[in-house]
Design a protein around this motif. Structure first.
Motif, PDB file in Angstrom:
ATOM      1  N   LEU A  66      38.318  47.956  40.411  1.00  0.00           N
ATOM      2  CA  LEU A  66      39.276  46.887  40.660  1.00  0.00           C
ATOM      3  C   LEU A  66      38.876  46.080  41.889  1.00  0.00           C
ATOM      4  CD1 LEU A  66      42.516  48.997  40.159  1.00  0.00           C
ATOM      5  CD2 LEU A  66      41.504  47.406  38.524  1.00  0.00           C
ATOM      6  N   ASP A  67      39.100  44.789  41.837  1.00  0.00           N
ATOM      7  CA  ASP A  67      38.900  43.910  42.984  1.00  0.00           C
ATOM      8  C   ASP A  67      40.024  42.893  43.031  1.00  0.00           C
ATOM      9  OD1 ASP A  67      36.545  44.727  44.404  1.00  0.00           O
ATOM     10  OD2 ASP A  67      35.350  44.043  42.693  1.00  0.00           O
ATOM     11  N   LEU A  68      40.434  42.558  44.234  1.00  0.00           N
ATOM     12  CA  LEU A  68      41.493  41.580  44.453  1.00  0.00           C
ATOM     13  C   LEU A  68      40.909  40.175  44.380  1.00  0.00           C
ATOM     14  CD1 LEU A  68      44.531  41.471  45.193  1.00  0.00           C
ATOM     15  CD2 LEU A  68      43.838  41.385  47.587  1.00  0.00           C
ATOM     16  N   PRO A  69      41.475  39.292  43.531  1.00  0.00           N
ATOM     17  CA  PRO A  69      40.961  37.920  43.431  1.00  0.00           C
ATOM     18  C   PRO A  69      41.115  37.161  44.757  1.00  0.00           C
ATOM     19  CG  PRO A  69      42.500  38.392  41.638  1.00  0.00           C
ATOM     20  CD  PRO A  69      42.590  39.523  42.612  1.00  0.00           C
ATOM     21  N   LYS A  70      40.253  36.196  44.983  1.00  0.00           N
ATOM     22  CA  LYS A  70      40.335  35.367  46.195  1.00  0.00           C
ATOM     23  C   LYS A  70      41.700  34.699  46.317  1.00  0.00           C
ATOM     24  CE  LYS A  70      35.439  34.347  46.674  1.00  0.00           C
ATOM     25  NZ  LYS A  70      34.392  33.331  46.667  1.00  0.00           N
ATOM     26  N   GLU A  71      42.255  34.292  45.156  1.00  0.00           N
ATOM     27  CA  GLU A  71      43.550  33.588  45.164  1.00  0.00           C
ATOM     28  C   GLU A  71      44.673  34.452  45.720  1.00  0.00           C
ATOM     29  OE1 GLU A  71      41.044  32.019  41.760  1.00  0.00           O
ATOM     30  OE2 GLU A  71      41.510  33.984  42.604  1.00  0.00           O
ATOM     31  N   LEU A  72      44.454  35.770  45.734  1.00  0.00           N
ATOM     32  CA  LEU A  72      45.466  36.690  46.260  1.00  0.00           C
ATOM     33  C   LEU A  72      45.041  37.286  47.601  1.00  0.00           C
ATOM     34  CD1 LEU A  72      46.482  38.565  42.976  1.00  0.00           C
ATOM     35  CD2 LEU A  72      47.676  36.675  44.113  1.00  0.00           C
ATOM     36  N   GLY A  73      44.016  36.681  48.216  1.00  0.00           N
ATOM     37  CA  GLY A  73      43.594  37.126  49.534  1.00  0.00           C
ATOM     38  C   GLY A  73      42.456  38.126  49.544  1.00  0.00           C
ATOM     39  N   GLY A  74      41.869  38.414  48.401  1.00  0.00           N
ATOM     40  CA  GLY A  74      40.774  39.377  48.325  1.00  0.00           C
ATOM     41  C   GLY A  74      39.413  38.718  48.397  1.00  0.00           C
ATOM     42  N   ALA A  75      38.404  39.548  48.267  1.00  0.00           N
ATOM     43  CA  ALA A  75      37.025  39.056  48.310  1.00  0.00           C
ATOM     44  C   ALA A  75      36.588  38.456  46.976  1.00  0.00           C
ATOM     45  CB  ALA A  75      36.082  40.199  48.694  1.00  0.00           C
ATOM     46  N   GLY A  76      37.337  38.737  45.911  1.00  0.00           N
ATOM     47  CA  GLY A  76      36.961  38.198  44.598  1.00  0.00           C
ATOM     48  C   GLY A  76      35.717  38.850  44.046  1.00  0.00           C
ATOM     49  N   GLY A  77      35.573  40.144  44.272  1.00  0.00           N
ATOM     50  CA  GLY A  77      34.403  40.874  43.800  1.00  0.00           C
ATOM     51  C   GLY A  77      34.309  40.930  42.286  1.00  0.00           C
ATOM     52  N   PRO A  78      33.305  41.655  41.781  1.00  0.00           N
ATOM     53  CA  PRO A  78      33.037  41.696  40.346  1.00  0.00           C
ATOM     54  C   PRO A  78      34.009  42.566  39.538  1.00  0.00           C
ATOM     55  CG  PRO A  78      31.514  43.135  41.489  1.00  0.00           C
ATOM     56  CD  PRO A  78      32.311  42.418  42.546  1.00  0.00           C
ATOM     57  N   GLY A  79      34.858  43.307  40.213  1.00  0.00           N
ATOM     58  CA  GLY A  79      35.790  44.169  39.491  1.00  0.00           C
ATOM     59  C   GLY A  79      36.882  43.387  38.786  1.00  0.00           C
ATOM     60  N   THR A  80      37.623  44.083  37.968  1.00  0.00           N
ATOM     61  CA  THR A  80      38.731  43.459  37.248  1.00  0.00           C
ATOM     62  C   THR A  80      40.004  43.598  38.079  1.00  0.00           C
ATOM     63  OG1 THR A  80      39.780  43.295  35.075  1.00  0.00           O
ATOM     64  CG2 THR A  80      39.354  45.515  35.887  1.00  0.00           C
ATOM     65  N   ASN A  81      41.115  43.143  37.533  1.00  0.00           N
ATOM     66  CA  ASN A  81      42.386  43.275  38.237  1.00  0.00           C
ATOM     67  C   ASN A  81      43.498  43.576  37.234  1.00  0.00           C
ATOM     68  OD1 ASN A  81      43.635  40.613  37.388  1.00  0.00           O
ATOM     69  ND2 ASN A  81      41.828  39.842  38.463  1.00  0.00           N
ATOM     70  N   PRO A  82      44.654  44.015  37.713  1.00  0.00           N
ATOM     71  CA  PRO A  82      45.729  44.391  36.794  1.00  0.00           C
ATOM     72  C   PRO A  82      46.180  43.260  35.861  1.00  0.00           C
ATOM     73  CG  PRO A  82      46.167  45.319  38.944  1.00  0.00           C
ATOM     74  CD  PRO A  82      44.983  44.399  39.099  1.00  0.00           C
ATOM     75  N   GLU A  83      46.100  42.014  36.316  1.00  0.00           N
ATOM     76  CA  GLU A  83      46.510  40.902  35.459  1.00  0.00           C
ATOM     77  C   GLU A  83      45.557  40.742  34.285  1.00  0.00           C
ATOM     78  OE1 GLU A  83      48.421  41.235  38.887  1.00  0.00           O
ATOM     79  OE2 GLU A  83      46.325  40.608  38.971  1.00  0.00           O
ATOM     80  N   GLN A  84      44.252  40.935  34.528  1.00  0.00           N
ATOM     81  CA  GLN A  84      43.280  40.885  33.439  1.00  0.00           C
ATOM     82  C   GLN A  84      43.515  42.025  32.456  1.00  0.00           C
ATOM     83  OE1 GLN A  84      39.799  40.935  35.954  1.00  0.00           O
ATOM     84  NE2 GLN A  84      39.364  38.778  35.535  1.00  0.00           N
ATOM     85  N   LEU A  85      43.814  43.191  32.976  1.00  0.00           N
ATOM     86  CA  LEU A  85      44.077  44.340  32.107  1.00  0.00           C
ATOM     87  C   LEU A  85      45.340  44.116  31.279  1.00  0.00           C
ATOM     88  CD1 LEU A  85      43.200  47.169  34.624  1.00  0.00           C
ATOM     89  CD2 LEU A  85      41.835  46.429  32.655  1.00  0.00           C
ATOM     90  N   PHE A  86      46.380  43.562  31.911  1.00  0.00           N
ATOM     91  CA  PHE A  86      47.619  43.274  31.192  1.00  0.00           C
ATOM     92  C   PHE A  86      47.370  42.236  30.097  1.00  0.00           C
ATOM     93  CE2 PHE A  86      51.739  41.114  30.656  1.00  0.00           C
ATOM     94  CZ  PHE A  86      52.526  42.200  30.301  1.00  0.00           C
ATOM     95  N   ALA A  87      46.630  41.179  30.436  1.00  0.00           N
ATOM     96  CA  ALA A  87      46.328  40.132  29.453  1.00  0.00           C
ATOM     97  C   ALA A  87      45.553  40.708  28.271  1.00  0.00           C
ATOM     98  CB  ALA A  87      45.535  38.995  30.112  1.00  0.00           C
ATOM     99  N   THR A  88      44.570  41.556  28.559  1.00  0.00           N
ATOM    100  CA  THR A  88      43.772  42.168  27.500  1.00  0.00           C
ATOM    101  C   THR A  88      44.639  43.050  26.609  1.00  0.00           C
ATOM    102  OG1 THR A  88      41.797  42.127  28.892  1.00  0.00           O
ATOM    103  CG2 THR A  88      41.787  43.665  27.050  1.00  0.00           C
ATOM    104  N   GLY A  89      45.464  43.875  27.218  1.00  0.00           N
ATOM    105  CA  GLY A  89      46.343  44.757  26.451  1.00  0.00           C
ATOM    106  C   GLY A  89      47.345  43.983  25.624  1.00  0.00           C
ATOM    107  N   TYR A  90      47.931  42.946  26.220  1.00  0.00           N
ATOM    108  CA  TYR A  90      48.942  42.161  25.503  1.00  0.00           C
ATOM    109  C   TYR A  90      48.297  41.441  24.319  1.00  0.00           C
ATOM    110  CZ  TYR A  90      53.552  39.834  25.316  1.00  0.00           C
ATOM    111  OH  TYR A  90      54.812  39.400  24.961  1.00  0.00           O
TER     112      TYR A  90
END
Length: 142
Positions: free
Chosen positions: A32-56
């Motif tokens: 997991l990585d925190l997106p830049k838009e949320l104050g993170g480094a925006g690394g290559p990992g995924t995030n919970p929103e991507q996982l939720f979108a994929t599952g939905y």
């Protein structure tokens, strides 16, 4: 409700900011990585929103296939569901909320019929049921 399947997932102490999450049985693991838009480094990992979108998206397609099967409608091979998930501060200032839109492509199916199938799938889908009354999921047939 009679539960037919159960799974468990665990996230380490870093959570969405450089952590790892995965299923307890080891079938799925993700960095997991925190997106830049949320104050993170925006690394290559995924995030919970991507996982939720994929599952939905996957769950909604399953619901759509279920509804189409009951109504004896053959879904086209290139049918798809795109779930777009956003996150931001809630208007009440008490935390964060999600914004969800589902765009369904059913090429070759008459638009009104496609909209009817999508509306029925929205009733059947467990993700839609879980979000009902908690957030407004926008549906569109594209």
């Amino acid at each position: 409700m009679k539960v037919l399947y159960t799974t468990s997932a665990r996230s380490d102490h870093n959570g969405r900011d450089g952590g790892r999450s995965g299923t307890v049985d080891g079938h799925f693991s993700v960095k997991l990585d925190l997106p830049k838009e949320l104050g993170g480094a925006g690394g290559p990992g995924t995030n919970p929103e991507q996982l939720f979108a994929t599952g939905y998206a996957a769950c909604f397609m399953g619901a759509l296939r279920f509804v189409a099967g009951k109504e004896k409608v053959a879904l086209p091979e290139d049918a798809s569901v795109t779930a777009t998930v956003g996150i931001g501060p809630r208007d009440d200032g008490a935390g964060f909320g999600l914004d969800v839109a589902l765009a369904v492509a059913l090429p070759g199916i008459e638009h009104a019929r496609a909209e009817d199938l999508v509306a029925k799938a929205h009733i059947v889908c467990p993700y839609s049921e879980a979000t009902r009354k908690n957030l407004d999921v926008r549906l569109s047939v594209v």
